[in-house]
Design an enzyme around this catalytic site. Sequence first.
Site, short mmCIF file in Angstrom:
data_model
loop_
_atom_site.label_atom_id
_atom_site.label_comp_id
_atom_site.label_asym_id
_atom_site.label_seq_id
_atom_site.Cartn_x
_atom_site.Cartn_y
_atom_site.Cartn_z
N HIS A 144 1.01 -1.34 -0.04
CA HIS A 144 0.08 -0.12 0.01
C HIS A 144 0.98 1.33 -0.07
O HIS A 144 1.76 1.49 0.68
CB HIS A 144 -0.79 0.08 1.24
CG HIS A 144 -2.17 0.90 1.08
ND1 HIS A 144 -2.05 2.23 1.50
CD2 HIS A 144 -3.35 0.56 1.24
CE1 HIS A 144 -3.19 2.58 1.09
NE2 HIS A 144 -4.03 1.61 1.24
N LYS A 577 -11.79 7.37 -9.37
CA LYS A 577 -11.17 8.24 -9.53
C LYS A 577 -11.36 9.37 -11.00
O LYS A 577 -11.30 10.34 -11.15
CB LYS A 577 -9.61 8.24 -9.38
CG LYS A 577 -8.62 9.44 -9.74
CD LYS A 577 -7.13 9.09 -9.49
CE LYS A 577 -6.14 10.05 -10.08
NZ LYS A 577 -6.02 9.69 -11.57
#
Length: 915
Positions: A144, A577
């Site tokens: 991550h 997004k």
Amino acid sequence: MTSDKDQPLRDDIRLLGRLLGDTVTDQEGAEVLATIERIRLLAISHHRHDDTIARAELESLLHALPREHTSQVVRAFSYFSHLANIAEDQHHLRRSRAHLLSGSAPREGSLAHALQRAVDAGIDNVTLQKFFAQAEVVPVLTAHPTEVQRKSILDAQWDIAHMLETRDRSDLTPDERDELHEALRRTILRLWQTRMLRWTKLSVTDEVANALAFYDTTFLRELPRLYGALEDHLSNAVPGWVHQELPPFLYPGSWIGGDRDGNPFVTAEILETAMRMQSRKALAYLLENLHRLGAELSTTTSLIAVPQSIIDLAKNSPDQNAHRTDEPYRRAIAGFYARLAATARTLDDFDVQRHAVSSAEPYCSPSELSADLDALHQSLLGHKAGLLARGRLRQLRRALTLFGFHLAPLDLRQNSEVHARTVAELLAVARPGTDYLAMDESARIALLTDELADPRTLSVPGVQYSDETCGELAIFRTARSIHERFGQHAIQNVIISKTDGVSDILELALLLKEVGLLRPLEHALDVNVVPLFETIEDLAQAASIMDRLLGIGLYRRLLASRGALQEVMLGYSDSNKDGGFLTSGWALYRAEIALTRVFARHGVRMRLFHGRGGSVGRGGGPSYQAILAQPQGAVQGQIRITEQGEVIAHKYATPELGRRNLEVLAAATLEATLLPHEHDAPRPEFLAAMEVLSDCAFKAYRAMVYETPGFERYFWESTVISEIAGLNIGSRPASRKKSTAIEDLRAIPWVFSWSQCRLMLPGWFGFGSAIEQWISVRGPEGLLLLQTMANEWGFFRTLLSNIDMVLGKSDIVIAERYAQLVTDSALREKIFPLIKAEWQRSVDSLIQITGQTELLDGNPLLKRSIRNRFPYIDPLNYLQVELLRRHRSGESDERVQRGIHLTINGIAAGLRNSG
């Protein structure tokens, strides 16, 4: 829940808060604690009672906070938040145990509940057997780019969680309670004296090591037990079920060390290292449990007649100790241990801590060790020692089928543009004059199909290829080497990011052919070729791309070697997004329906891999509801799903919590596959309504994020995105390119930044405009239709639930404080009112459809959680704004920058997701 049931939670929070306060007093002095307490009380008053006077005093107090106290205050509130999270998790487990002890029906999300529903629905044992034979449920752990917690902090938190669990025991003596209390104080002191921030940036191997820690706490320990409990439950609860060992349908995967998309630090060497690290973890577990099994199986031939097969294994063992001549199991196991120790040295240069009695030949594969353990199992059953076979031996045999010598399948991933450039360079050398990148899609497909049918390789010995091409080929050669040593289970999937055409898939196939992972003459493919569809446009084209691909005879013949199963990955983060939460969710749903139809027409099985993040803005939310909300036919007993960042720690940090979350994935997959979906065939008017809503939401989101002049600057100045780069978190860069363009920014830091400022914009923006426009055109009848959709359609209900959750976590007052960081007042006064108005529209629209009085009325657990935790997060936000202002004004005090990084850490941990 009643107040009585929540009293233990409040008691734990008060206890941990008091112990932290005592620690702060001892370490930093009463004055610092007094300041912290004043901030805490003001934050609670403001958060719970919307006290504007308290807010003003809080802002004034934090503005005047001395530099030398800033770090202590930030750390105190960060740890308050950490400790509240621990108490909350333990309370969930406490309530689950109480539910089981009460004799009530199995809880929703458990395998017992799912099986009971199946039996009640008339699902017979043959259908269940077929499900388990074909099922595959894989949570895939991923690194991550904004992972914030250090393992030292996590270790201390795990210790505290275990102590809280022990504290619930009613049989503790006064001395034991005193010892436990002191141990809690000691661990909190340890936390206080532990550095929260990393001094150096995480490497990929650091990320691998962090993920491996969860195998110790959860996967290695709990998965074998879960299988045993499930097998026993099936025998007891399903009419006609004959006790049997289930195939390995539920297991973890990983792509840490194999994900090269935008991460230049993942190389062939790193891939090799990652696999060795995984293998050492698996082998260490097997060796330790073999040793313990040998200590337990002390059966003597002087009392029990042991089969000749075991006597022969004992004779062949290097353990010829005279004291154990009558204990054939121990001697046989000593031989197994010696062979496994030799395997560890051969595969991983791993010198085991507990040496074997003598040298031995290594095992060639896990199946050889499995055969030896099976012999023990059958022998024990033969002399009425089935209880012994159901103990450590059962768990060891199950662990071997799940983890082998490789621990977990490691996925590979790369961007399609890299594959295209690599193929173009190979073709330019092998076929002089070929300009592959200049070809259109049809020409590319024709050329690639011809090359895939030809067994010759394209790479020419002695030619100096580019570093990129050499690196890509090295990765695939390493993958083949891993197959040869660990078996094909070790690397099963190769994922193509940004797939937007059939040629992207065939390019990867051609690169696999270069290293022998695809063999044309045998029609053999050793890995799954997995396209990843990420943007709104790509999702819309996914079905047509797969339709064209599955129509290519050569590819279908290759697919037959994979069991006629094709995996497709769907990207939640980038589609969100690209088009906003509502449009992304609808695009994914439509893509699944279309893909299901295409695959059914071609007679090919489909497995979907859901690239979900932890936050709602990246497709997160409760896994159980998300799986059940999938369109009919989209699950088919098989599902893979990413687990990222703080979500991994949240779900798998403790054995009980980890097992519960693994059960949820398996139970939801079983229910979604075998049981009639609740109103799973949505009415045509539902689908038509979603088309309109999606179109409106998409336009509103794009208009703000991509078409509003100055929005890019507003984003960079009103969030912590600039400062994230200085925080030593994940190994991968935050942007794909060296630019500030939102298009180039990775989805994870995009969502992370909006979460930090408590706006959570990617999780709701555009929803309010879409609903308002819908009702303005259609009036009360339009609203009634939306309410009917919420009641009858799982997809729409889950979408509303996730928006409710993300709006409930947002705080528009705090977000406005971040807006003040934008230096251009005209830009700030243009954009923030638009955001605030859309936020209010979204809140009002949600309440209008659901009939709630306020946010989260339908999610009392989260509402309680926010009430308990957020007063500890709010001061971190106010402090972060103040520190950002100082830092951006040119203040060079190192304590300011460190304070910013501490607040980023604390807020992310408190919100329980970082993007």
